[in-house]
Structures are given as structure tokens and as C-alpha cells.
Write an enzyme that holds these catalytic residues in place. Structure first.
Site, PDB file in Angstrom:
ATOM      1  N   GLU A  32      30.418 -15.229  -9.879  1.00 50.73           N
ATOM      2  CA  GLU A  32      30.504 -15.730  -8.506  1.00 50.73           C
ATOM      3  C   GLU A  32      29.932 -14.686  -7.545  1.00 50.73           C
ATOM      4  O   GLU A  32      30.536 -13.637  -7.308  1.00 50.73           O
ATOM      5  CB  GLU A  32      31.952 -16.066  -8.169  1.00 50.73           C
ATOM      6  CG  GLU A  32      32.513 -17.173  -9.047  1.00 50.73           C
ATOM      7  CD  GLU A  32      34.005 -17.332  -8.924  1.00 50.73           C
ATOM      8  OE1 GLU A  32      34.466 -17.826  -7.875  1.00 50.73           O
ATOM      9  OE2 GLU A  32      34.725 -16.938  -9.861  1.00 50.73           O
ATOM     10  N   GLU A  49      33.893  -7.861  -9.455  1.00 53.83           N
ATOM     11  CA  GLU A  49      34.482  -9.161  -9.151  1.00 53.83           C
ATOM     12  C   GLU A  49      33.464 -10.291  -9.292  1.00 53.83           C
ATOM     13  O   GLU A  49      33.821 -11.435  -9.566  1.00 53.83           O
ATOM     14  CB  GLU A  49      35.066  -9.156  -7.742  1.00 53.83           C
ATOM     15  CG  GLU A  49      36.268  -8.245  -7.592  1.00 53.83           C
ATOM     16  CD  GLU A  49      36.810  -8.234  -6.174  1.00 53.83           C
ATOM     17  OE1 GLU A  49      36.860  -9.308  -5.560  1.00 53.83           O
ATOM     18  OE2 GLU A  49      37.167  -7.155  -5.684  1.00 53.83           O
ATOM     19  N   GLU A  88      45.661 -16.322 -15.985  1.00 48.08           N
ATOM     20  CA  GLU A  88      44.385 -15.619 -15.844  1.00 48.08           C
ATOM     21  C   GLU A  88      44.382 -14.388 -16.725  1.00 48.08           C
ATOM     22  O   GLU A  88      45.399 -13.696 -16.842  1.00 48.08           O
ATOM     23  CB  GLU A  88      44.152 -15.133 -14.405  1.00 48.08           C
ATOM     24  CG  GLU A  88      43.936 -16.171 -13.360  1.00 48.08           C
ATOM     25  CD  GLU A  88      43.723 -15.529 -11.994  1.00 48.08           C
ATOM     26  OE1 GLU A  88      43.230 -14.381 -11.931  1.00 48.08           O
ATOM     27  OE2 GLU A  88      44.066 -16.176 -10.989  1.00 48.08           O
ATOM     28  N   LYS A 103      31.735 -12.784  -4.252  1.00 54.25           N
ATOM     29  CA  LYS A 103      32.880 -11.896  -4.353  1.00 54.25           C
ATOM     30  C   LYS A 103      32.501 -10.533  -3.752  1.00 54.25           C
ATOM     31  O   LYS A 103      31.320 -10.167  -3.714  1.00 54.25           O
ATOM     32  CB  LYS A 103      33.298 -11.745  -5.816  1.00 54.25           C
ATOM     33  CG  LYS A 103      33.880 -13.011  -6.441  1.00 54.25           C
ATOM     34  CD  LYS A 103      35.270 -13.283  -5.919  1.00 54.25           C
ATOM     35  CE  LYS A 103      35.928 -14.434  -6.657  1.00 54.25           C
ATOM     36  NZ  LYS A 103      36.282 -14.115  -8.028  1.00 54.25           N
TER      37      LYS A 103
END
Length: 477
Positions: A320, A328, A266, A323
Site C-alpha cells: 500500500e 509499512e 493480523e 502508508k
């Protein structure tokens, strides 16, 4: 590797050029991939995602945070490889062969050979959980799972586990990188030996986003900067990503395992953030991810690992919306409707056969920690520090409000188990009073943070730590 079909002019500019470089790389078949997280309630169905990646991008590998059968079915016959994740909670059971065989039978075999499964990774940044049971069972589970894969004639699937840079006790300068005391020989030497024997990679999650301060922003973003000189090697680092990878390499070399491959599980940069995170923005996300792709695909390698192409998974494919923080929620390259988050030229890098990165570039990095068994990790933790590089003044690590005593005690046990001096919070010690778990944890967590380079990820403690700007000696329960 995936066959790239004709792209629309818009997406061709956006995606094909940068990732095209990687497809042609002779040194790695899967140089650039993406983390496909699903902590959102507005994402398209997996079948649409797989079709989009296959027909409109050059991305040929994805990493998911579970073994979701719908996703695995969606990628069948696409030539896009998938990395599957075993949840943290499943690790202890998989140390026993019957459980490992059952897990493979239920989660892997139904999708063979239609879906290309490249890796199975166990858990997420297990060392950061401070969970002794998970840490103790991690390597046995890796070994047992690999044995079960081989018995099932799935020898092509490799086994690894993602690690945050919190596994290092020292990372600056890069040549001084070393694993945490007590974990170096007892844990990491054995894991690295497993990787050597099985020819599998050591997976790390370097996030310059979590390590930069205002004065090192250009260094983190691959932008022009004076660099950071490592006197021990005589090498000058012009980006933090290389420095972080070389710190991991140095730690591996100290244990005699410098020959083990490294995969970047990541890395990324958010395109938006909270009000106190002004550097979490579109321009910086564009700079980091765009130049990262160019740098990795160039095959230039790092100062200590020249001429190497590192398989790298960008975090993340989509924004997303479930989160917990703005930053985030905004690590994605794409919105749920498949439109690019950045401007059309965000990944518009010219193909090249050799290094094309600007010599002085700087990447912001932070190592986000994601929830253990969940489908996707939450990106970064608390807001990045305000003071200048190397400054300790005004920054401390304390427990987050609402953290359970059991979690705080686990943090204390972890810190004291690394060899740090915990006598001050033992009976008769200078910081024993007030005698409660929360106060003792505040001391231990800050001691660990201060002793390990003041990186944000050293105050993560499985999402129970928080960086503050008031002295924890005045911490009240």
C-alpha cells in the site's frame, strides 16, 4: 469454503500449495485469510480482487478495515468470507440499540445473503488508544451489536475486537502472561465472558516483527534456533509466534477463560524497510509468512494449546503506497498488478496432513497499530531496537514531535491509570520540573515502556510514541 479452480503453473506453486493445507483442515474452515487494506492509490477494483482470490488462490477469507459497500458487493457469491470493521469513532454510538440496528441495516443487510460476513470487529486495538470513552463503550457496543444481529436473524455473524499484545503487562516467559493491571478484571474478564456466552473468538494481533532483536531474529522467523525455555512449564519455545499466543492464553487462563477461542487478526513481515531496518527484506518476509502458513495449517498448535488450528489473517494482501514509511508500504503478499512480491517459491510449502514445520524455527514479530477508523492499519511503528535481547541500555520511549498536548495528556492519564508510580511527575516529585505536559508525558511513556518488557508496541501510544537512543531525562521541550 471456496472452490479452487485450475491455476496457472506459476501461481499454483506460489499460492495453492500452502493455502491448500488449510482448506483441508478439519479443525477450522477458515485457517488462513488476508487483511485487504486500501491505503493506496494504485490498487485494482474490488471486483478484480475478488475474482483473483476466488480463481487464482486458495484464500477463502478476507478482513477489511471498514464496511466498504463496493468491496462487500465484489465478494458476493464468491464463497469467500469477509470480516467487516466498525470504525473507532462509531463505537460509542453503537452502544445504543437504535444506532446498532441502523448500522446493520445500512452496512450489513444490503449484502445478505450473497456476501458471507463472518465477523464484525469493533475498532482497532482500542486499548492502545488510551481513549477512556472508547474503552468504556467497547463492550456495551459489542453486546448491543450482537443483540441487533440476532434480532435481524443474522445469528451466524460473530462480534469481536482486535487487540495488540500491548494488552499484556507481562509476556515472558509465556506462562507468566497476564493482562494489564486494572484492565484484567475490569475490562478483559468481561470481554472474555461475552465471547464465551456468544461462542465468538478473542482476536489478537501478534507481530514477532515488532518484538525481535538481532539475537532473536531466527526465533522470530521460524528458523533453526536454540529456543526459549519456560521453566514454569518445562516447555521450550522454538518460535516467537507460539510464545506470543501462549502468553495471551496464559493471561486468559488466569481469569478463568482459557476455553475461549483465539483468532489471529493480523500478523506479517515487511519485504522492505527504511535504511535502519535491514531485517525488513524479501527473504525474511518469505520465511516468516511462508513458515507461518505451514505452521498454522499443520494443526500442531502451541506448547500450551496443542493440536489447535488458529484462524489467522496475514497482513496484508497488497503493498500500500500511501502508508507513511517504507516498511509499512511493504507488508503485502502481492503488488497492485497481482504479481507476487516474493520470489516464486515464497509460499511454496508442501501440503501435509501433519506438522511439517522445521522444529527450530523463529518468527520476527511486531504488532503494527493501524489508524482507528481508517480502511487499513499502518504496519509497524518506529524502527526496531538495536540492542540485544532484554537489553534496556540505550533505549527509551518518548513522545513524537508534533504530538498535541491533549494526546500527551491522554497518554499520561492512561499510564498513571494502569497503577504505575506517577508520583515523580506530581507536584513536589523528582521529575515534576520542567512542569509541562510534554516532559511529564516523556516520563510516563518511558516508565510504561520500561515496565512492560521493552516491546516496541508498548511505546506505540496510538502512534504518538517513539523509541530513541538518548536518555529522556535530558528531553527538552
Amino acid at each position: 469454503m471456496a472452490t479452487v479452480t485450475k491455476l496457472s503453473g506459476f501461481l499454483h506453486l506460489l499460492l495453492f500449495l500452502p493455502f491448500h493445507l488449510l482448506i483441508d483442515s478439519a479443525s477450522a474452515a477458515y485457517p488462513i485469510g488476508v487483511n485487504y487494506g486500501t491505503v493506496a492509490n494504485n490498487l485494482p477494483p474490488p471486483q478484480q480482487v475478488a475474482k483473483f482470490l476466488k480463481t487464482q488462490t486458495s484464500i477463502n477469507s478476507v478482513k477489511i478495515f471498514d464496511a466498504n459497500p463496493d468491496i462487500l458487493r465484489a465478494f458476493a457469491n464468491t464463497n469467500i468470507s469477509v470480516t467487516v470493521t466498525v470504525g473507532n469513532g462509531d463505537i460509542p454510538a453503537l452502544a445504543k440499540l437504535p444506532a446498532a440496528q441502523s448500522w446493520i441495516a445500512n452496512n450489513i443487510l444490503p449484502h445478505q445473503p450473497q456476501t458471507i460476513i463472518r465477523y464484525i470487529v469493533l475498532g482497532n486495538e482500542i486499548m492502545a488508544t488510551s481513549d477512556k470513552a472508547l474503552i468504556a463503550h467497547l463492550l456495551p457496543a459489542m453486546k448491543t451489536l450482537k443483540y441487533a444481529l440476532d434480532q435481524a436473524k443474522l445469528t451466524h455473524i460473530q462480534v469481536s475486537t482486535p487487540n495488540s499484545l500491548g494488552i499484556l503487562s507481562t509476556s515472558e516467559p509465556p506462562s507468566n502472561g497476564r493482562f494489564r493491571k486494572g484492565y484484567d478484571k475490569a475490562v478483559f474478564a468481561k470481554i472474555l465472558d461475552f465471547h464465551r456466552q456468544t461462542k465468538s473468538p478473542f482476536m489478537v494481533n501478534p507481530y514477532p516483527y515488532f518484538g525481535f532483536v538481532p539475537q532473536t531474529l531466527n526465533y522470530a522467523l521460524f528458523k533453526s534456533n536454540g529456543g526459549v525455555f519456560d521453566a514454569a512449564t518445562g516447555m521450550n519455545y522454538t518460535n516467537m509466534f507460539d510464545a506470543q499466543l501462549d502468553a495471551v492464553y496464559s493471561a486468559m487462563k488466569k481469569l478463568g477463560y482459557e476455553d475461549v477461542d483465539i483468532v489471529v487478526g493480523e500478523t506479517g513481515w515487511p519485504s522492505a524497510g527504511d535504511p535502519n531496518q535491514p531485517d525488513s527484506n524479501l527473504l525474511n518476509a518469505q520465511s516468516y509468512n511462508g513458515k507461518l502458513v505451514q505452521h498454522v495449517s499443520s494443526g500442531k498448535g502451541t506448547p500450551l494449546m496443542p493440536n489447535r488450528t488458529f484462524e489467522t489473517y496475514i497482513f496484508a494482501l497488497f503493498n500500500e503506497n500511501l502508508k507513511p514509511s517504507i516498511s509499512e508500504q511493504n507488508f503485502g503478499l502481492f503488488k497492485p498488478d497481482f504479481s507476487p512480491v516474493y520470489s516464486v517459491d515464497v509460499l511454496n510449502l508442501k501440503p501435509a496432513s501433519g506438522p511439517t514445520t522445521t522444529p527450530g524455527s523463529s518468527p520476527p514479530a511486531l504488532a503494527p497499530d493501524r489508524p482507528a477508523p481508517g480502511p487499513v492499519r499502518p504496519a509497524p511503528g518506529p524502527a526496531r531496537p538495536a540492542p540485544g535481547p532484554g537489553s534496556v541500555t540505550g533505549r527509551w520511549c518518548v513522545p513524537k514531535a508534533g504530538t498535541s498536548n491533549a494526546a500527551l495528556q491522554a497518554n499520561i492519564d492512561y499510564v498513571c491509570g494502569t497503577g504505575l508510580d506517577c508520583k515523580p511527575i506530581q507536584q513536589g516529585g523528582s521529575c515534576f520540573d520542567p512542569n509541562d505536559v510534554r516532559s511529564h508525558a516523556a516520563y510516563a511513556m518511558d516508565a510504561f515502556y520500561q515496565a512492560n518488557g521493552h516491546h516496541d508496541y508498548n511505546c506505540d501510544f496510538n502512534k504518538t510514541g517513539l523509541i530513541v537512543h538518548s536518555d529522556p531525562s535530558t528531553f527538552s521541550t
